[in-house]
Design a protein around this motif. Structure first.
Motif, PDB file in Angstrom:
ATOM      1  N   PRO A  97      -5.543  18.141   7.916  1.00 49.95           N
ATOM      2  CA  PRO A  97      -4.607  17.372   7.095  1.00 49.95           C
ATOM      3  C   PRO A  97      -5.270  16.152   6.455  1.00 49.95           C
ATOM      4  CG  PRO A  97      -4.145  17.031   9.431  1.00 49.95           C
ATOM      5  CD  PRO A  97      -5.243  18.029   9.353  1.00 49.95           C
ATOM      6  N   MET A  98      -4.624  15.692   5.396  1.00 44.95           N
ATOM      7  CA  MET A  98      -5.204  14.551   4.677  1.00 44.95           C
ATOM      8  C   MET A  98      -4.092  13.655   4.150  1.00 44.95           C
ATOM      9  SD  MET A  98      -4.581  14.760   1.169  1.00 44.95           S
ATOM     10  CE  MET A  98      -5.971  13.912   0.430  1.00 44.95           C
ATOM     11  N   MET A  99      -4.491  12.439   3.799  1.00 43.98           N
ATOM     12  CA  MET A  99      -3.521  11.552   3.147  1.00 43.98           C
ATOM     13  C   MET A  99      -4.230  10.756   2.064  1.00 43.98           C
ATOM     14  SD  MET A  99      -2.956   8.792   6.215  1.00 43.98           S
ATOM     15  CE  MET A  99      -4.293   7.728   6.791  1.00 43.98           C
ATOM     16  N   ARG A 100      -3.424  10.311   1.122  1.00 40.04           N
ATOM     17  CA  ARG A 100      -3.934   9.436   0.061  1.00 40.04           C
ATOM     18  C   ARG A 100      -3.489   8.018   0.393  1.00 40.04           C
ATOM     19  NH1 ARG A 100      -2.194   7.639  -5.173  1.00 40.04           N
ATOM     20  NH2 ARG A 100      -0.204   8.737  -5.149  1.00 40.04           N
ATOM     21  N   VAL A 101      -4.454   7.133   0.511  1.00 41.22           N
ATOM     22  CA  VAL A 101      -4.150   5.728   0.758  1.00 41.22           C
ATOM     23  C   VAL A 101      -4.503   4.986  -0.519  1.00 41.22           C
ATOM     24  CG1 VAL A 101      -4.661   3.699   2.158  1.00 41.22           C
ATOM     25  CG2 VAL A 101      -4.665   5.975   3.209  1.00 41.22           C
ATOM     26  N   ASP A 102      -3.479   4.584  -1.270  1.00 37.78           N
ATOM     27  CA  ASP A 102      -3.673   4.031  -2.617  1.00 37.78           C
ATOM     28  C   ASP A 102      -4.532   5.017  -3.411  1.00 37.78           C
ATOM     29  OD1 ASP A 102      -2.087   1.858  -1.938  1.00 37.78           O
ATOM     30  OD2 ASP A 102      -3.770   0.821  -1.026  1.00 37.78           O
ATOM     31  N   HIS A 146       4.143   1.705   2.286  1.00 41.70           N
ATOM     32  CA  HIS A 146       5.137   2.738   2.006  1.00 41.70           C
ATOM     33  C   HIS A 146       4.520   4.077   2.402  1.00 41.70           C
ATOM     34  CE1 HIS A 146       8.164   5.218   0.094  1.00 41.70           C
ATOM     35  NE2 HIS A 146       7.164   5.915  -0.427  1.00 41.70           N
ATOM     36  N   LEU A 147       5.204   4.793   3.288  1.00 40.62           N
ATOM     37  CA  LEU A 147       4.735   6.109   3.709  1.00 40.62           C
ATOM     38  C   LEU A 147       5.600   7.181   3.063  1.00 40.62           C
ATOM     39  CD1 LEU A 147       2.945   7.864   5.717  1.00 40.62           C
ATOM     40  CD2 LEU A 147       4.897   7.709   7.282  1.00 40.62           C
ATOM     41  N   GLU A 187      14.370   4.167   6.324  1.00 43.32           N
ATOM     42  CA  GLU A 187      14.725   5.468   5.747  1.00 43.32           C
ATOM     43  C   GLU A 187      14.088   5.686   4.367  1.00 43.32           C
ATOM     44  OE1 GLU A 187      16.757   3.024   6.354  1.00 43.32           O
ATOM     45  OE2 GLU A 187      18.092   2.646   4.658  1.00 43.32           O
ATOM     46  N   ASN A 188      13.607   4.616   3.751  1.00 43.39           N
ATOM     47  CA  ASN A 188      12.892   4.782   2.483  1.00 43.39           C
ATOM     48  C   ASN A 188      11.380   4.895   2.665  1.00 43.39           C
ATOM     49  OD1 ASN A 188      15.287   4.579   0.927  1.00 43.39           O
ATOM     50  ND2 ASN A 188      15.247   2.359   1.250  1.00 43.39           N
ATOM     51  N   GLY A 189      10.937   4.882   3.904  1.00 45.60           N
ATOM     52  CA  GLY A 189       9.509   5.033   4.164  1.00 45.60           C
ATOM     53  C   GLY A 189       8.728   3.725   4.161  1.00 45.60           C
ATOM     54  N   ASN A 190       9.439   2.581   4.163  1.00 45.71           N
ATOM     55  CA  ASN A 190       8.734   1.295   4.094  1.00 45.71           C
ATOM     56  C   ASN A 190       8.666   0.609   5.451  1.00 45.71           C
ATOM     57  OD1 ASN A 190       8.378   1.420   1.237  1.00 45.71           O
ATOM     58  ND2 ASN A 190      10.562   0.934   1.032  1.00 45.71           N
ATOM     59  N   THR A 191       7.547  -0.080   5.703  1.00 40.51           N
ATOM     60  CA  THR A 191       7.475  -0.908   6.899  1.00 40.51           C
ATOM     61  C   THR A 191       8.205  -2.217   6.611  1.00 40.51           C
ATOM     62  OG1 THR A 191       5.350  -1.835   6.188  1.00 40.51           O
ATOM     63  CG2 THR A 191       5.266   0.058   7.659  1.00 40.51           C
ATOM     64  N   ALA A 192       8.706  -2.851   7.683  1.00 41.27           N
ATOM     65  CA  ALA A 192       9.546  -4.037   7.509  1.00 41.27           C
ATOM     66  C   ALA A 192       8.770  -5.197   6.866  1.00 41.27           C
ATOM     67  CB  ALA A 192      10.116  -4.465   8.862  1.00 41.27           C
ATOM     68  N   ASP A 193       7.435  -5.227   7.120  1.00 42.64           N
ATOM     69  CA  ASP A 193       6.641  -6.354   6.608  1.00 42.64           C
ATOM     70  C   ASP A 193       6.169  -6.144   5.163  1.00 42.64           C
ATOM     71  OD1 ASP A 193       4.863  -4.305   6.997  1.00 42.64           O
ATOM     72  OD2 ASP A 193       3.599  -5.370   8.438  1.00 42.64           O
ATOM     73  N   GLY A 194       6.637  -5.060   4.536  1.00 46.06           N
ATOM     74  CA  GLY A 194       6.256  -4.832   3.137  1.00 46.06           C
ATOM     75  C   GLY A 194       4.823  -4.392   2.957  1.00 46.06           C
ATOM     76  N   ARG A 195       4.178  -3.996   4.067  1.00 51.30           N
ATOM     77  CA  ARG A 195       2.765  -3.648   3.989  1.00 51.30           C
ATOM     78  C   ARG A 195       2.553  -2.232   3.469  1.00 51.30           C
ATOM     79  NH1 ARG A 195      -1.705  -2.374   7.906  1.00 51.30           N
ATOM     80  NH2 ARG A 195      -0.090  -1.530   9.247  1.00 51.30           N
ATOM     81  N   HIS A 220       0.826  -1.212   0.000  1.00 51.33           N
ATOM     82  CA  HIS A 220       0.000   0.000   0.000  1.00 51.33           C
ATOM     83  C   HIS A 220       0.857   1.258   0.000  1.00 51.33           C
ATOM     84  CE1 HIS A 220      -3.604  -2.336   0.718  1.00 51.33           C
ATOM     85  NE2 HIS A 220      -2.904  -3.025   1.590  1.00 51.33           N
ATOM     86  N   HIS A 221       0.347   2.262  -0.683  1.00 56.55           N
ATOM     87  CA  HIS A 221       1.011   3.558  -0.674  1.00 56.55           C
ATOM     88  C   HIS A 221       0.215   4.528   0.176  1.00 56.55           C
ATOM     89  CE1 HIS A 221       2.835   2.168  -4.581  1.00 56.55           C
ATOM     90  NE2 HIS A 221       3.877   2.590  -3.916  1.00 56.55           N
ATOM     91  N   VAL A 222       0.888   5.151   1.112  1.00 59.10           N
ATOM     92  CA  VAL A 222       0.239   6.166   1.937  1.00 59.10           C
ATOM     93  C   VAL A 222       1.028   7.461   1.774  1.00 59.10           C
ATOM     94  CG1 VAL A 222      -0.356   6.843   4.289  1.00 59.10           C
ATOM     95  CG2 VAL A 222      -0.555   4.441   3.585  1.00 59.10           C
TER      96      VAL A 222
END
Ligand SMILES: Cc1cc2nc3c(=O)[nH]c(=O)nc-3n(C[C@H](O)[C@H](O)[C@H](O)COP(=O)(O)O)c2cc1C
Ligand code: SF4
Lengths: 154, 431
Positions: free
Chosen positions: A129-134, A115-116, A105-113, A75-77
């Protein structure tokens, strides 16, 4: 390999445009939806389909933020950190989410779930504030609301 | 869930009604009557004259006369002619096109159909920014409905006129909002703006004569055909007629959309409509028209939101995206955010732009960190000045203007950073 279904959708996109090449962006969207990113192999296939060099495909991929040349987290957040969102706490939220998700440091969680990352204005300035989740927008956020939205992701 | 505007007018008054987002509901509200009138009772040249006479200005940022632009389309050509609807909406602070797409797609499509008739265009490409996935789905649904009802495709409304609409998605590049960057992107290339001339009316999408208009521009058109140029000219100012959908964000009680006549005063929008600044704070500065437009200080908000008045204060209406900043705001941080954006989004073709945006960002970052030197201010002004009017597209100007505005009105903030060797605004937003 580009699937039969993706191929059919690309052909449909081509049929609607005056020049074949015009369907390259639609094709990249279609293929990426299936495969997650545009690999050299996919670029070669698309190059053949559009009668251009694979390098030219990759040049287009790298020009646009929404196309990826590397394998991605599931997922992209993206938190919008442009001015209207920053005025309403987006950068604080972004840092809190970094800590909460313990991204590398690349914004990824260790489990590959997940990317922030942060993104420029997404056209939701009044709901900051807002975010785009996928491809979904989560708006009027605070940390709790953002955390809940992220928990739902597989 | 997207909120409908707090103040509505002829464009948005039915947006709360789910029915209006369907073709049937839109027709029940009088929709597609104007298109039928144009296609069956008016010659194309008459439609162009009407829109010219209405004074409708483009709502995508540059404010060019819509009717005049349509009249540039060649009438004596065998080439196919195209329209492009610019739905790339990426100017920071702008979020009006999104609701016009999500809740008013048929209104926009009707405007497109009328423009197609007027210009003799056989196809319209709607280029919608990649991140607008939901609006794109809504739009495609409405396009499909229009095809099913024969309002698009062959023999529109039984008139023999043919018009096709293709929705294509961008993929995250601000520069694709610039009309020739958009055209390149539409052709499957990097969205790098073209040198002009030739202008799109001669050499546009896929090399064919093309007119590019913004989502909102098209959305006004059915109303003008239905009610006439005089009606339209009765709203707004003499030079800037009609309503527009203002987006208000930042430090206000009620951030949101407000459909109001052009010429409505900026302070009225901020204090009466948007409820003023929260927490008993005062306004420090306001960007009146999307991030490319120079900021106004608190003392200059008594200005009608129309280009003729805003230009006197060295700024412009742009997209009508109003960003309000209270008196805790550090204007150097604002400069950091703005220059970062332009550095990040420059397409890199022109040296002045590619290098200039980077330098601006580097210098304001240095000042914010407390490492700025007194001569940095003159350097900033000098670089910004050299970026104006030199490049393939107006992006470089758009990157220079906000810095010039900040230097014009908030030089003291920059000087304080340099003098104290740190940021004096602890309460301002984080960087
Ligand atoms: C850097 C840059 C970005 C732009 N982005 C947009 C945009 O996102 N949407 C838009 O409608 N116009 C945008 N424009 C303006 C377009 O180039 C063009 O003038 C407009 O689409 C014409 O439509 P209108 O006459 O109906 O306003 C941009 C211009 C520049 C220089
Ligand atoms: S001004 Fe900037 S964005 Fe425009 S063409 Fe030149 S480098 Fe690209």
């Amino acid at each position: 390999m580009i699937s039969e279904q993706a191929r059919a959708r690309i052909d449909e996109a081509i049929s609607k445009l005056p020049a074949r090449r015009g369907a390259l962006l639609p094709a990249l969207h279609i293929v990426q939806e299936e495969l997650g990113h545009i690999s050299p192999e996919t670029a070669r296939e698309l190059g053949e389909l559009f009668e251009i060099h694979p390098v030219e495909v990759m040049e287009v991929v790298s020009f646009y933020n929404m196309f990826y040349a590397e394998p991605q987290s599931r997922h992209h957040v993206y938190v919008c950190t442009n001015l209207p969102c920053s005025l309403r706490g987006a950068r604080v939220l972004y840092e809190q989410l970094e800590a909460h998700l313990e991204v590398d440091e690349n914004g990824n969680t260790a489990d590959g779930r997940i990317h922030l990352g942060h993104e420029e204005c997404l056209g939701a300035c009044a709901y900051a504030p807002m975010m785009r989740v996928d491809d979904r927008y989560c708006e009027d956020l605070d940390l709790d609301k953002a955390k809940r939205a992220l928990e739902e992701l597989e | 869930m997207l909120k409908v505007p707090y103040v509505t007018g002829y464009l948005t008054e039915r947006f709360a009604d789910d029915d209006f987002a369907t073709l049937e509901g839109y027709e029940r509200a009088g929709g597609y009557r104007a298109a039928r009138k144009a296609l069956t009772e008016m010659a194309p040249a008459d439609v162009i004259e009407l829109v010219k006479g209405s004074g409708l200005q483009g709502r995508g940022g540059a404010g060019f006369s819509a009717g005049l632009k349509w009249s540039f389309m060649p009438t004596d050509t065998d080439q196919p002619k195209y329209l492009v609807c610019n739905a790339d909406e990426s100017e920071p602070g702008s979020f009006k096109d999104r609701i016009l797409l999500e809740r008013g797609a048929h209104q926009m499509l009707e405007g497109i159909l009328i423009a197609a008739w007027a210009t003799g265009a056989e196809k319209t490409f709607i280029y919608i920014r990649g991140e607008y996935a939901h609006p794109a789905r809504e739009l495609q649904r409405c396009v499909d409905e229009a095809y099913a009802k024969r309002y698009l495709g062959e023999n529109v409304m039984g008139t023999g006129f043919r018009h096709d609409v293709v929705v294509t998605r961008g993929a995250g590049a601000y520069i694709c909002g610039e009309e020739t960057g958009l055209l390149e992107s539409l052709e499957g290339k990097k969205g790098q703006p073209r040198k002009k001339p030739p202008f799109p009316a001669q050499y546009g999408a896929f090399g064919m004569p093309t007119t590019v208009n913004n989502v909102e521009t098209f959305s006004h058109v059915p109303h003008i055909v239905e009610r006439g140029a005089d009606w339209f000219r009765g709203i707004g100012t003499e030079k800037s007629p009609g309503n527009t959908v203002f987006g208000v964000s930042g430090h206000v009680e009620r951030p949101g959309l407000y459909e109001l006549p052009l010429g409505t005063r900026l302070d009225e929008i901020i204090f009466e409509h948007a409820g003023g600044v929260p927490n008993g704070r005062k306004v420090k500065g306001v960007i009146p028209g999307g991030m490319s437009m120079p900021i106004l200080p608190a003392g200059q908000l008594d200005v009608p939101m129309a280009n003729e008045a805003l230009r006197e204060r060295k700024t412009m209406l742009g997209t009508g995206g109003i960003m309000v900043m209270d008196d805790t705001t550090c204007m150097v941080r604002v400069a950091c955010v703005i220059t970062y954006f332009f550095r990040d989004e420059s397409c890199g073709q022109c040296t002045q732009c590619r290098e200039g945006t980077g330098w601006l960002n580097k210098i304001v970052n240095r000042i914010e960190r407390g490492a700025g030197e007194p001569e940095d201010l003159a350097i900033l002004v000098d670089i910004a000045g050299k970026m104006e009017g030199q490049t393939i597209c107006a992006f470089a100007d758009a990157a220079a203007w906000p810095v010039q505005g900040l230097m014009r009105h908030f030089r003291a903030d920059f000087e304080a950073h340099i003098e104290h060797k740190k940021c004096p605004f602890s309460e301002s937003f984080a960087l």
